[in-house]
Write a protein that holds these residues in place. Structure first.
Motif, PDB file in Angstrom:
ATOM      1  N   PHE A  31       0.950  -1.262  -0.170  1.00 17.24           N
ATOM      2  CA  PHE A  31      -0.067  -0.014   0.057  1.00 17.24           C
ATOM      3  C   PHE A  31       0.921   1.306   0.105  1.00 17.24           C
ATOM      4  N   PRO A  32       0.652   2.427  -0.809  1.00 20.52           N
ATOM      5  CA  PRO A  32       1.584   3.367  -0.921  1.00 20.52           C
ATOM      6  C   PRO A  32       1.441   4.281   0.264  1.00 20.52           C
ATOM      7  N   VAL A  33       2.451   5.058   0.547  1.00 16.93           N
ATOM      8  CA  VAL A  33       2.183   6.078   1.450  1.00 16.93           C
ATOM      9  C   VAL A  33       1.063   6.867   1.333  1.00 16.93           C
ATOM     10  N   HIS A  34       0.463   7.245   2.281  1.00 16.89           N
ATOM     11  CA  HIS A  34      -0.981   7.621   2.228  1.00 16.89           C
ATOM     12  C   HIS A  34      -1.401   8.438   3.510  1.00 16.89           C
ATOM     13  N   ARG A  35      -2.548   9.004   3.574  1.00 17.80           N
ATOM     14  CA  ARG A  35      -3.108   9.882   4.869  1.00 17.80           C
ATOM     15  C   ARG A  35      -4.505   9.698   4.818  1.00 17.80           C
ATOM     16  N   HIS A  36      -5.050   9.996   5.804  1.00 22.50           N
ATOM     17  CA  HIS A  36      -6.531  10.039   6.008  1.00 22.50           C
ATOM     18  C   HIS A  36      -6.974  10.763   7.230  1.00 22.50           C
ATOM     19  N   HIS A  37      -8.414  11.045   7.466  1.00 24.23           N
ATOM     20  CA  HIS A  37      -8.733  11.913   8.374  1.00 24.23           C
ATOM     21  C   HIS A  37      -8.858  11.092   9.861  1.00 24.23           C
ATOM     22  N   GLU A  38      -8.926   9.837   9.766  1.00 24.18           N
ATOM     23  CA  GLU A  38      -8.838   9.059  11.133  1.00 24.18           C
ATOM     24  C   GLU A  38      -7.550   8.836  11.717  1.00 24.18           C
ATOM     25  N   PHE A 231     -12.084  15.489  -9.715  1.00 22.94           N
ATOM     26  CA  PHE A 231     -13.552  15.288  -9.149  1.00 22.94           C
ATOM     27  C   PHE A 231     -13.759  13.747  -9.242  1.00 22.94           C
ATOM     28  N   ARG A 232     -13.760  13.283 -10.662  1.00 28.41           N
ATOM     29  CA  ARG A 232     -13.963  11.740 -10.792  1.00 28.41           C
ATOM     30  C   ARG A 232     -13.223  10.771  -9.740  1.00 28.41           C
ATOM     31  N   ASP A 233     -11.888  11.038  -9.646  1.00 30.13           N
ATOM     32  CA  ASP A 233     -11.134  10.481  -8.735  1.00 30.13           C
ATOM     33  C   ASP A 233     -11.555  10.257  -7.253  1.00 30.13           C
ATOM     34  N   CYS A 234     -11.890  11.517  -6.594  1.00 28.74           N
ATOM     35  CA  CYS A 234     -12.312  11.546  -5.566  1.00 28.74           C
ATOM     36  C   CYS A 234     -13.659  10.900  -5.224  1.00 28.74           C
ATOM     37  N   LEU A 235     -14.660  10.966  -6.251  1.00 26.51           N
ATOM     38  CA  LEU A 235     -15.758  10.281  -6.068  1.00 26.51           C
ATOM     39  C   LEU A 235     -15.651   8.807  -6.314  1.00 26.51           C
ATOM     40  N   LEU A 240     -15.278   3.657  -3.587  1.00 21.19           N
ATOM     41  CA  LEU A 240     -14.492   2.333  -3.514  1.00 21.19           C
ATOM     42  C   LEU A 240     -14.364   2.027  -1.947  1.00 21.19           C
ATOM     43  N   GLY A 241     -14.430   3.013  -1.078  1.00 24.75           N
ATOM     44  CA  GLY A 241     -14.172   2.866   0.194  1.00 24.75           C
ATOM     45  C   GLY A 241     -15.636   2.083   0.688  1.00 24.75           C
ATOM     46  N   GLN A 242     -16.656   2.369   0.273  1.00 25.27           N
ATOM     47  CA  GLN A 242     -17.851   1.834   0.601  1.00 25.27           C
ATOM     48  C   GLN A 242     -18.108   0.494   0.079  1.00 25.27           C
ATOM     49  N   VAL A 243     -17.450   0.159  -1.154  1.00 25.54           N
ATOM     50  CA  VAL A 243     -17.551  -1.011  -1.677  1.00 25.54           C
ATOM     51  C   VAL A 243     -16.744  -2.020  -0.731  1.00 25.54           C
ATOM     52  N   SER A 244     -15.560  -1.493  -0.320  1.00 22.26           N
ATOM     53  CA  SER A 244     -14.591  -2.418   0.395  1.00 22.26           C
ATOM     54  C   SER A 244     -15.324  -2.694   1.674  1.00 22.26           C
ATOM     55  N   ARG A 245     -16.140  -1.782   2.261  1.00 15.91           N
ATOM     56  CA  ARG A 245     -16.803  -1.866   3.589  1.00 15.91           C
ATOM     57  C   ARG A 245     -17.787  -2.998   3.337  1.00 15.91           C
ATOM     58  N   LEU A 246     -18.455  -2.909   2.298  1.00 11.75           N
ATOM     59  CA  LEU A 246     -19.660  -3.943   1.923  1.00 11.75           C
ATOM     60  C   LEU A 246     -19.051  -5.428   1.685  1.00 11.75           C
ATOM     61  N   LEU A 247     -17.946  -5.230   0.967  1.00 15.02           N
ATOM     62  CA  LEU A 247     -17.389  -6.711   0.629  1.00 15.02           C
ATOM     63  C   LEU A 247     -16.978  -7.326   1.755  1.00 15.02           C
ATOM     64  N   ILE A 248     -16.418  -6.645   2.795  1.00 15.80           N
ATOM     65  CA  ILE A 248     -16.004  -7.499   4.074  1.00 15.80           C
ATOM     66  C   ILE A 248     -16.988  -7.293   5.151  1.00 15.80           C
ATOM     67  N   ARG A 271     -12.793  -2.312 -13.756  1.00 15.00           N
ATOM     68  CA  ARG A 271     -11.810  -1.937 -14.161  1.00 15.00           C
ATOM     69  C   ARG A 271     -11.021  -0.798 -12.945  1.00 15.00           C
ATOM     70  N   VAL A 272     -12.136  -0.110 -12.498  1.00 11.81           N
ATOM     71  CA  VAL A 272     -11.614   0.967 -11.628  1.00 11.81           C
ATOM     72  C   VAL A 272     -11.044   0.361 -10.255  1.00 11.81           C
ATOM     73  N   PHE A 273     -12.012  -0.884  -9.772  1.00  6.44           N
ATOM     74  CA  PHE A 273     -11.553  -1.347  -8.685  1.00  6.44           C
ATOM     75  C   PHE A 273     -10.041  -2.034  -8.478  1.00  6.44           C
ATOM     76  N   LYS A 274      -9.829  -2.964  -9.941  1.00  2.00           N
ATOM     77  CA  LYS A 274      -8.591  -3.417  -9.961  1.00  2.00           C
ATOM     78  C   LYS A 274      -7.405  -2.616  -9.988  1.00  2.00           C
ATOM     79  N   LEU A 275      -7.730  -1.208 -10.724  1.00  5.45           N
ATOM     80  CA  LEU A 275      -6.841   0.008 -11.065  1.00  5.45           C
ATOM     81  C   LEU A 275      -6.303   0.246  -9.589  1.00  5.45           C
ATOM     82  N   LYS A 276      -7.106   0.679  -8.673  1.00  2.13           N
ATOM     83  CA  LYS A 276      -6.898   1.193  -7.213  1.00  2.13           C
ATOM     84  C   LYS A 276      -6.673   0.175  -6.371  1.00  2.13           C
ATOM     85  N   LYS A 277      -7.047  -0.879  -6.297  1.00  3.00           N
ATOM     86  CA  LYS A 277      -6.758  -2.082  -5.135  1.00  3.00           C
ATOM     87  C   LYS A 277      -5.970  -3.193  -5.835  1.00  3.00           C
TER      88      LYS A 277
END
Length: 296
Positions: A31-38, A231-235, A240-248, A271-277
């Motif tokens: 996983f790349p170097v990243h940041r998040h609000h939590e 904008f499209r990347d943010c959305l 994808l965050g919600q998708v990940s939640r529902l998948l698990i 396509r988007v899921f595989k590209l990002k995950k």
């Protein structure tokens, strides 16, 4: 590394959750170097030789690692010289106001309040504390409901009473003001709040700009400057965050999950899921099945 160049992760944690826990067994860090609000508490075992990156500080780690990170603090672990074949990583993510409503002002909470403020610089704990708390952190996966929240608070309390080292020496804002701050934060929060509320629908750039009180012509440029993303990347990250939640979290079909999260085109979703995950939705679900806890 500039803050805008760092991947901004949208976690599956929602305001209704107490915390989110991932318990992973892996052979490498991917996983790349990243940041998040939590805020994040990370326990890593059997990864001696890997490199920890926090802000502009990096160091090779030993076989045991326990780090507490404040909101919006860039971080990540890189393979570097890690030879471990059985890395275990337990990640706990929670909001910095997990104790709100004046709780932090109580005398018994002062050590915890001090530690939360220091976490804006990143905190690493010693091997003695890791040996003491690793079993308690590991056992969180088997707890649920009120008992799990009490167990997490006890872990945090024990950490606040122990010696710890701040990883960043330079002046960093306390937790009341996120470690990363720029003039567009209010605009970004409004935009992300609108997208988080409406991600399951077809929403446009213009609608989001209006919700953020920014002229349409300036919105894309300001969002890119503040987040490094379109904008499209943010959305897509939010979806994808919600998708990940529902998948698990449940057994909905992958197609239904995609639709629930605003992806109306299955081919584009995959396509988007595989590209990002870096894996398919099915592989992601299999990877985390049985190794996650979301506490409400």
């Amino acid at each position: 590394m500039m803050a805008n160049d760092v991947f901004r992760e949208i976690t599956p944690l929602t305001p209704g959750d107490c915390y989110l826990l991932f318990d992973r067994n892996k052979k490498r860090f991917d996983f790349p170097v990243h940041r998040h609000h939590e805020m994040e508490l990370n326990l890593i075992l059997n990864a001696g030789g890997a490199k920890r990156v926090v802000g502009n500080y990096s160091a090779e780690i030993t076989d045991t690692e326990l780090v507490l990170l404040g909101p919006n603090l860039e971080h990540g672990w890189l393979n570097h010289n890690c030879k471990g074949e059985n890395i275990r990583e337990i990640t706990i993510q929670f909001q910095h106001d997990i104790l709100s409503g004046g709780m932090f002002d109580r005398e018994q909470m002062q050590m915890l309040k001090t530690m939360f403020k220091a976490s804006a610089k990143g905190i690493v704990f010693g091997t003695e504390m890791i040996s003491k708390l690793a079993p308690m952190i590991s056992a969180l996966s088997d707890k649920s409901g009120f008992d799990s929240v009490i167990a997490l608070l006890k872990i945090l309390h024990e950490l606040s009473l122990s010696p710890y080292q701040c990883l960043l020496d330079q002046d960093t804002e306390e937790i009341a003001e996120p470690a990363y701050k720029n003039p567009d934060d209010d605009f970004v929060e409004k935009a992300f709040s609108f997208m988080n509320t409406n991600y399951q629908h077809s929403i446009s750039l213009n609608e989001t700009a209006q919700a953020a009180n920014v002229p349409n012509k300036l919105f894309s440029r300001m969002l890119k400057r503040s987040t490094g993303l379109t904008f499209r990347d943010c959305l897509n990250q939010i979806r994808l965050g919600q998708v990940s939640r529902l998948l698990i979290e449940n057994n909905y079909s992958i197609g239904e999950i995609a639709y629930r999260c605003g992806f109306s085109n299955p081919a584009n979703f995959n396509r988007v899921f595989k590209l990002k995950k870096n894996c398919t939705p099915k592989q992601y679900r299999n990877k985390y099945n049985g190794n996650r806890v979301i506490v409400y």
